[in-house]
Every structure is written in structure tokens, then in C-alpha cells.
Design an enzyme around this catalytic site. Structure first.
Site, PDB file in Angstrom:
ATOM      1  N   TYR A  83      66.893  30.351  78.629  1.00 55.80           N
ATOM      2  CA  TYR A  83      68.306  30.338  79.017  1.00 55.80           C
ATOM      3  C   TYR A  83      68.559  31.238  80.215  1.00 55.80           C
ATOM      4  O   TYR A  83      68.018  32.341  80.310  1.00 55.80           O
ATOM      5  CB  TYR A  83      69.177  30.826  77.860  1.00 55.80           C
ATOM      6  N   ARG A  87      83.487  60.427  55.677  1.00 49.34           N
ATOM      7  CA  ARG A  87      83.273  59.020  55.383  1.00 49.34           C
ATOM      8  C   ARG A  87      83.651  58.761  53.931  1.00 49.34           C
ATOM      9  O   ARG A  87      84.599  58.040  53.651  1.00 49.34           O
ATOM     10  CB  ARG A  87      81.789  58.734  55.648  1.00 49.34           C
ATOM     11  N   MET A 108      68.135  30.864  70.216  1.00 47.08           N
ATOM     12  CA  MET A 108      68.590  30.952  68.830  1.00 47.08           C
ATOM     13  C   MET A 108      67.412  31.137  67.864  1.00 47.08           C
ATOM     14  O   MET A 108      67.426  32.030  67.017  1.00 47.08           O
ATOM     15  CB  MET A 108      69.354  29.673  68.511  1.00 47.08           C
ATOM     16  N   LYS A 149      69.436  50.442  48.865  1.00 47.06           N
ATOM     17  CA  LYS A 149      70.610  49.663  49.286  1.00 47.06           C
ATOM     18  C   LYS A 149      70.200  48.627  50.333  1.00 47.06           C
ATOM     19  O   LYS A 149      69.108  48.722  50.924  1.00 47.06           O
ATOM     20  CB  LYS A 149      71.678  50.597  49.847  1.00 47.06           C
TER      21      LYS A 149
HETATM   22  C1  PLP Z   1      71.635  55.568  53.113  1.00 48.02           C
HETATM   23  C2  PLP Z   1      71.810  56.872  52.425  1.00 48.02           C
HETATM   24  C3  PLP Z   1      70.713  57.683  52.141  1.00 48.02           C
HETATM   25  C4  PLP Z   1      69.331  57.391  52.685  1.00 48.02           C
HETATM   26  O1  PLP Z   1      69.305  57.686  54.054  1.00 48.02           O
HETATM   27  P1  PLP Z   1      67.961  57.594  54.947  1.00 48.02           P
HETATM   28  O2  PLP Z   1      68.355  58.142  56.250  1.00 48.02           O
HETATM   29  O3  PLP Z   1      67.600  56.143  55.034  1.00 48.02           O
HETATM   30  O4  PLP Z   1      66.915  58.367  54.234  1.00 48.02           O
HETATM   31  C5  PLP Z   1      70.922  58.822  51.387  1.00 48.02           C
HETATM   32  N1  PLP Z   1      72.168  59.151  50.939  1.00 48.02           N
HETATM   33  C6  PLP Z   1      73.250  58.406  51.216  1.00 48.02           C
HETATM   34  C7  PLP Z   1      74.576  58.835  50.730  1.00 48.02           C
HETATM   35  C8  PLP Z   1      73.114  57.247  51.979  1.00 48.02           C
HETATM   36  O5  PLP Z   1      74.198  56.528  52.282  1.00 48.02           O
END
Ligand code: PLP
Length: 347
Positions: free
Chosen positions: A242, A120, A290, A34
């Protein structure tokens, strides 16, 4: 203009995956890709893992899944963790069903998520009881896995881990028999009770330490080098950047390098990062601008415009940079941005 160079070692990602496979003999190990594989390039990472034998991928959103399916071909499962189920089948994406309502509306292969402590996504206790009484919503559904997600796996002593393992076992008793998917990266290191038919590591593949506070068992994956644009001498008493927040205590040679907020360097770094130039450490001085940051290179007289300053590498990994900024490696990697030249070392 010279550009920063982000080197991503696909061989290291594959070796990390193989190591996780060895640590999870109870079942398969997926690749969580992801957020563009935590910023490192979902297509490149998933293709390398697929070629190494990985058969299961997870993304967060349908748009990520569609893009990945286009580049990965038919074979591997690509599951979408959240973001709705509409239109997934047409793209051969596997939905993670997160409510009774989604389950009722679905036909075909799917993963069902139960909530055991994240609060969640996933079915809650009332929905599970309803399914135990009346399993008819499963008609026409091919249940590939029942999954849940650990909230505190990076803290082995946290009591919620065992509570979640208990709740997951209870939940599975209320559901049709199916394979289970439990551990994320850190969960794999919790051992036996957290093993399942399919682990879902993300961060550990990318070299982030899944066992905080203990030595990192994973191989480093990312190297970030940023070019020096200009060098200048400043006198004692002169300030840099800055707010004039840093003042030279002695005649100082300042190197200005080409990276800023859009390149994943948060304001919270505030002069505390380390750079490596010609193999020697140099301190960052002043605030992030920036698109620029500044280092005191007085101790490295051979430093010249065009030289590379290493910001992420063996001397300061993503976790170390994250600690300086009060964040975690996940946020550093996913923020790296699109302005670097990306070089992939083949698996
Ligand atoms: C992001 C996620 C993972 C992976 O988690 P890590 O801590 O990066 O290994 C696994 N399962 C779900 C449901 C997630 O949202």
C-alpha cells in the site's frame, strides 16, 4: 492455508516465577494473569503456575476470574483487581476493594487497595483518614492484604518510587494490621523497601524485561513463526504494498507472509521489523496490509513457500519488536490475536 505458530514455553514461565520467588524472600509471589495472561493463555499459564506451587492469582475483571476459577479448582486465591465487587463471592473470587463505599458494602475476605501515586484505583488520603478515625467499615471484612501499585518501578531512579513507599507505610498505619502486597515485576527488582508479603508480577513471568535498559534477567517465553504464502521476483523500481512506500533498488525476491493487524502486527512497524528465515535475518519491506506482510528474501535463495519466518524469538524478542513500533512488550503480547496455532511447551 498454513497458519502462524505461536509457541508458549510454560516451563520458562514457571522458571521465571521461581526466579522471582528467590528475588522476593520477604513473602509470596502471585501470578498476574489478567488479559488472558498478557495474551498467552490464562488457563494454561495459571495451571502451570499452580502446579509449581503458586497460590495467588490476579485478574482484571470478574469475567476473567470466573473463567479461571472454573479451570483452576478451589485452592488458589483469585483476586479481581477492578471492575466492581458484585457477584464475586458466589464464584469464590476475592475482590480488591477500591473505595470506602466498596469496603462498607462488603463482608468476607477482601484485599484493600490504597492509592499512593497512580491516581487510578484505590482509597485516597481522605478516605484513609476517615478510616483511621472510624474503622467500623472493616466490621465483617477479613482483610487479606492491603495493596498498592507502583507507577514508575521500571525507572529505579524515579523519585515517585520512594514517595510511594513512604505513602504506603503511612497508609498501613491508618489501617488494621494486615499483610501487604506491593511490588509488580519491576518493583521486585527495586529491592528491600519494595518487598512485601505478596509480590504481583505479570510481565516478567512472560519474558518481558522488568529492568529496561539493563540485560533482561528473565527467560524468553514466546516464539512466533509465520508461514510464507508466496514468493516473487520484482525488478528494480517496482514498489511493494500500500502506498507504494517501498521501492526495490535492485532485482528483489519478495516473500509474502500471513500475518497482519489482527495478529498483533501494528501499522507502526512500517517495514522496520526483522524476520528470521533459515536462521538468517531478512528485512521487512513495505507496510503492513490487513493480513499480510512482506520481506526481502533476496539473500536467502533457498526460501520457499511454506517456510516459516520467525517474528518473535531469540533474534527479536517482544521488547525489541515493541521498540520498533514505538510501544512496549505488554502491547505486543496482548495483541497477538486468535488466529495463530498455539503450541504449549509443558512445564
Ligand atoms: C498489571 C498489574 C500488575 C502486574 O504488573 P507488571 O508490570 O506486568 O508486573 C500488578 N499489580 C497491579 C495492580 C496491576 O494492575
Amino acid at each position: 492455508m498454513p497458519r502462524g505458530l505461536l509457541t508458549i514455553d510454560l516451563g520458562a514461565i514457571v522458571r521465571n516465577w521461581r526466579k522471582l520467588c528467590e528475588l522476593h524472600p520477604s513473602g509470596a509471589v502471585a501470578g498476574v494473569v489478567k488479559a488472558n495472561a498478557y495474551g498467552l493463555g490464562a488457563v494454561q499459564v495459571a495451571a502451570a503456575l499452580r502446579d509449581a506451587g503458586c497460590r495467588h492469582f490476579f485478574v482484571a475483571q470478574p469475567i476473567e476470574g470466573a473463567w479461571l476459577r472454573k479451570h483452576l479448582g478451589h485452592g488458589p486465591m483469585i483476586a479481581v483487581l477492578g471492575g466492581g465487587v458484585a457477584g464475586l463471592e458466589r464464584r469464590r473470587l476475592t475482590p480488591v476493594l477500591n473505595s470506602l463505599e466498596e469496603l462498607r458494602a462488603h463482608r468476607g475476605p477482601a484485599i484493600l487497595q490504597v492509592d499512593t501515586g497512580m491516581s487510578r484505583l484505590g482509597l485516597d488520603a481522605a478516605e484513609l483518614d476517615s478510616l483511621a478515625r472510624d474503622p467500623s467499615p472493616f466490621e465483617g471484612v477479613e482483610l487479606l492484604y492491603v495493596m498498592t501499585h507502583l507507577a514508575c518501578a521500571d525507572e529505579p531512579g524515579h523519585p515517585l518510587n520512594a514517595v510511594q513507599a513512604d505513602r504506603f507505610a503511612e497508609a498501613c498505619l491508618k489501617l488494621p494490621r494486615a499483610r501487604r502486597s506491593f511490588a509488580n515485576s519491576s518493583g521486585i527488582f527495586l529491592g528491600g523497601r519494595y518487598a512485601s508479603d505478596l509480590a504481583r508480577p505479570g510481565c516478567a513471568l512472560y519474558g518481558i524485561n522488568p529492568t529496561p535498559g539493563r540485560p533482561n534477567p528473565m527467560e524468553p517465553v514466546v516464539r512466533l513463526e509465520v508461514p510464507v504464502l508466496q514468493l516473487r521476483m520484482i525488478a528494480a523500481g517496482q514498489t511493494v504494498g500500500y502506498g507504494g512506500s517501498w521501492m526495490a533498488a535492485r532485482p528483489t525476491r519478495i516473500a509474502t507472509i500471513a500475518a497482519g493487524y489482527a495478529d498483533g502486527l501494528p501499522r507502526a512497524i512500517d517495514g522496520r521489523a526483522k524476520g528470521m528465515i533459515h536462521g538468517r535475518p531478512v528485512p521487512m519491506v513495505g507496510r503492513v496490509s490487513m493480513d499480510l506482510i512482506t520481506f526481502d528474501v533476496t539473500e536467502v535463495p533457498e526460501a520457499a513457500a511454506g517456510d516459516m519466518v520467525e517474528l518473535i524469538g531469540p533474534a527479536q524478542d517482544a521488547d525489541a519488536l515493541a521498540r520498533i513500533c514505538g510501544t512496549i512488550g505488554y502491547e505486543i503480547l496482548t495483541s497477538l490475536g486468535n488466529r495463530y496455532e498455539r503450541r504449549y511447551l509443558p512445564a
